[in-house]
Design a protein around this motif. Structure first.
Motif, PDB file in Angstrom:
ATOM      1  N   GLN A 146       0.873  -1.071   0.169  1.00  0.00           N
ATOM      2  CA  GLN A 146      -0.187  -0.402  -0.455  1.00  0.00           C
ATOM      3  C   GLN A 146       0.728   1.311   0.291  1.00  0.00           C
ATOM      4  O   GLN A 146       1.641   1.368   0.931  1.00  0.00           O
ATOM      5  CB  GLN A 146      -0.919   0.221   0.534  1.00  0.00           C
ATOM      6  CG  GLN A 146      -1.725  -0.125   0.780  1.00  0.00           C
ATOM      7  CD  GLN A 146      -2.692  -0.830   2.569  1.00  0.00           C
ATOM      8  OE1 GLN A 146      -3.455  -1.161   2.027  1.00  0.00           O
ATOM      9  NE2 GLN A 146      -2.561  -0.374   3.450  1.00  0.00           N
ATOM     10  N   LYS A 187      -3.160   3.277   0.217  1.00  0.00           N
ATOM     11  CA  LYS A 187      -4.208   2.801  -1.060  1.00  0.00           C
ATOM     12  C   LYS A 187      -3.039   1.877  -1.422  1.00  0.00           C
ATOM     13  O   LYS A 187      -1.645   1.759  -1.363  1.00  0.00           O
ATOM     14  CB  LYS A 187      -4.111   4.074  -1.931  1.00  0.00           C
ATOM     15  CG  LYS A 187      -5.193   3.534  -3.451  1.00  0.00           C
ATOM     16  CD  LYS A 187      -5.082   4.836  -3.985  1.00  0.00           C
ATOM     17  CE  LYS A 187      -5.246   4.564  -5.174  1.00  0.00           C
ATOM     18  NZ  LYS A 187      -5.588   5.483  -6.412  1.00  0.00           N
ATOM     19  N   TYR A 188      -3.352   0.865  -2.358  1.00  0.00           N
ATOM     20  CA  TYR A 188      -2.776  -0.300  -3.116  1.00  0.00           C
ATOM     21  C   TYR A 188      -1.894   0.114  -3.909  1.00  0.00           C
ATOM     22  O   TYR A 188      -2.752   1.159  -5.104  1.00  0.00           O
ATOM     23  CB  TYR A 188      -3.876  -0.849  -3.571  1.00  0.00           C
ATOM     24  CG  TYR A 188      -3.340  -2.318  -4.366  1.00  0.00           C
ATOM     25  CD1 TYR A 188      -2.730  -3.180  -4.418  1.00  0.00           C
ATOM     26  CD2 TYR A 188      -3.714  -2.288  -5.880  1.00  0.00           C
ATOM     27  CE1 TYR A 188      -1.846  -4.134  -4.768  1.00  0.00           C
ATOM     28  CE2 TYR A 188      -3.199  -3.063  -6.550  1.00  0.00           C
ATOM     29  CZ  TYR A 188      -2.123  -3.972  -6.068  1.00  0.00           C
ATOM     30  OH  TYR A 188      -1.585  -5.222  -6.877  1.00  0.00           O
ATOM     31  N   ASP A 216      -4.425  -9.164  -4.208  1.00  0.00           N
ATOM     32  CA  ASP A 216      -5.358  -7.757  -4.006  1.00  0.00           C
ATOM     33  C   ASP A 216      -7.064  -8.346  -4.034  1.00  0.00           C
ATOM     34  O   ASP A 216      -6.830  -7.536  -3.373  1.00  0.00           O
ATOM     35  CB  ASP A 216      -4.673  -7.206  -4.647  1.00  0.00           C
ATOM     36  CG  ASP A 216      -5.001  -7.206  -6.123  1.00  0.00           C
ATOM     37  OD1 ASP A 216      -4.838  -8.628  -6.875  1.00  0.00           O
ATOM     38  OD2 ASP A 216      -5.673  -6.780  -7.552  1.00  0.00           O
ATOM     39  N   TYR A 242      -8.555  -6.847  -0.861  1.00  0.00           N
ATOM     40  CA  TYR A 242      -9.789  -6.419  -1.060  1.00  0.00           C
ATOM     41  C   TYR A 242     -10.936  -6.321  -1.268  1.00  0.00           C
ATOM     42  O   TYR A 242     -11.920  -5.386  -0.928  1.00  0.00           O
ATOM     43  CB  TYR A 242      -8.422  -5.196  -1.671  1.00  0.00           C
ATOM     44  CG  TYR A 242      -7.733  -4.813  -1.331  1.00  0.00           C
ATOM     45  CD1 TYR A 242      -7.885  -4.319   0.438  1.00  0.00           C
ATOM     46  CD2 TYR A 242      -6.637  -4.876  -1.890  1.00  0.00           C
ATOM     47  CE1 TYR A 242      -6.704  -3.136   0.396  1.00  0.00           C
ATOM     48  CE2 TYR A 242      -5.226  -4.088  -1.303  1.00  0.00           C
ATOM     49  CZ  TYR A 242      -5.261  -3.304  -0.416  1.00  0.00           C
ATOM     50  OH  TYR A 242      -3.933  -3.429   0.319  1.00  0.00           O
TER      51      TYR A 242
END
Length: 286
Positions: free
Chosen positions: A35, A39-40, A98, A102
């Motif tokens: 991250q 944020k990714y 991911d 998420y």
């Protein structure tokens, strides 16, 4: 000068620490999710990777090896309203870390619930006998039902196996009683058929024996008739053949009496011929 040296040492240590923060070595069988400022940013592959120190952060370390998920046992009702106990085991592999981290809060919990729900739905459309004997069919339907759902989480379902499908304890007791009753019924039918066949064979035996006895009596009668005819032809009188045959039967009766276990003494008349003639004479007078 001394203060300058201290500053240089601090700067060198800071550089070393920064480089250490920016270099990441990912072991084989894992992928790391990075991250950037919350944020990714990227997914690190196995091997040596570089990230931006203090900005990028390794938030998740996800395995890429196959994961075995044990699906707990649950009660399932079949189409014919029979309660059975079923459980399974699922083999999954994470291909998009991911999406796995998420896309859902807890992918293992989600997959377990999907398998249990789909298993209840599939078995609920089957009768008890079909559910107990169609594991491959259930496996195929189960895999098809959940593969598309977990694909959105970046996970592929390698396979799913049905471990156990067993009737409940009360149902097992009922099935055992039914099986025992069926075995008793078959034994009773078999025994009755055996007795019936035995009775038929016994009756056939008696019938055949009676037929043979009748045929023997006919043969004996014909033999006696032929004997009388021959004796009459030889002696030329009507009385002597009868005396001869009666005498023969009288001697046979005396012999059987002598051979009997209960006999102690046999008395023979002095003149057998006169005795037989007397018997014939008495019958003729009558």
């Amino acid at each position: 000068m001394e203060s300058f040296s201290i500053v240089m040492v601090v700067l060198v240590a800071l550089v070393v620490f920064t480089v250490f923060k920016g270099v990441r070595i990912v072991p084989q069988g894992y992928k790391w999710v990075v991250q950037r400022l919350g944020k990714y940013s990227q997914t690190l592959e196995p091997g040596l990777n570089l990230i931006i120190p203090y900005v990028d952060d390794v938030s998740y370390k996800v395995t890429t090896k196959d994961i075995v998920l044990d699906i707990p046992s649950q009660e399932v009702i079949t189409r014919d309203n029979v309660v059975i106990i079923a459980n399974a085991v699922a083999y999954i592999n994470i291909i998009r870390p991911d999406k796995a981290v998420y896309g859902i809060e807890d992918y293992e919990y989600g997959i377990r619930n999907l398998v249990q729900t789909s298993l209840r739905s599939i078995i609920g459309e089957m009768d008890l006998d079909s559910a107990l004997s169609s594991r491959d069919e259930i496996k195929m339907k189960l895999k098809h039902a959940i593969s598309e759902d977990i694909a959105d989480w970046g996970i592929t379902l390698k396979t799913v196996e049905i471990q156990d499908i067993n009737p409940s304890q009360t149902m097992q007791a009922s099935m055992e009683e039914q099986a025992a009753a069926e075995r008793l019924r078959r034994a009773t039918v078999t025994r009755a058929d055996g007795q019936k066949q035995a009775a038929i064979l016994e009756a056939d035996g008696r019938l055949e024996a009676s037929r043979r006895d009748a045929e023997a009596q006919v043969v004996l009668a014909k033999g006696s008739e032929e004997s009388i005819r021959l004796i009459t032809a030889a002696m030329g009188t009507e009385e002597m053949p009868i005396v001869y045959l009666l005498g023969e039967q009288y001697i046979k009766a005396i012999r059987q009496l002598a051979e009997s276990d209960n006999s102690k003494m046999v008395v023979l008349p002095a003149d057998i011929l006169s005795t037989v003639k007397g018997m014939v004479g008495d019958k003729l007078k009558v």
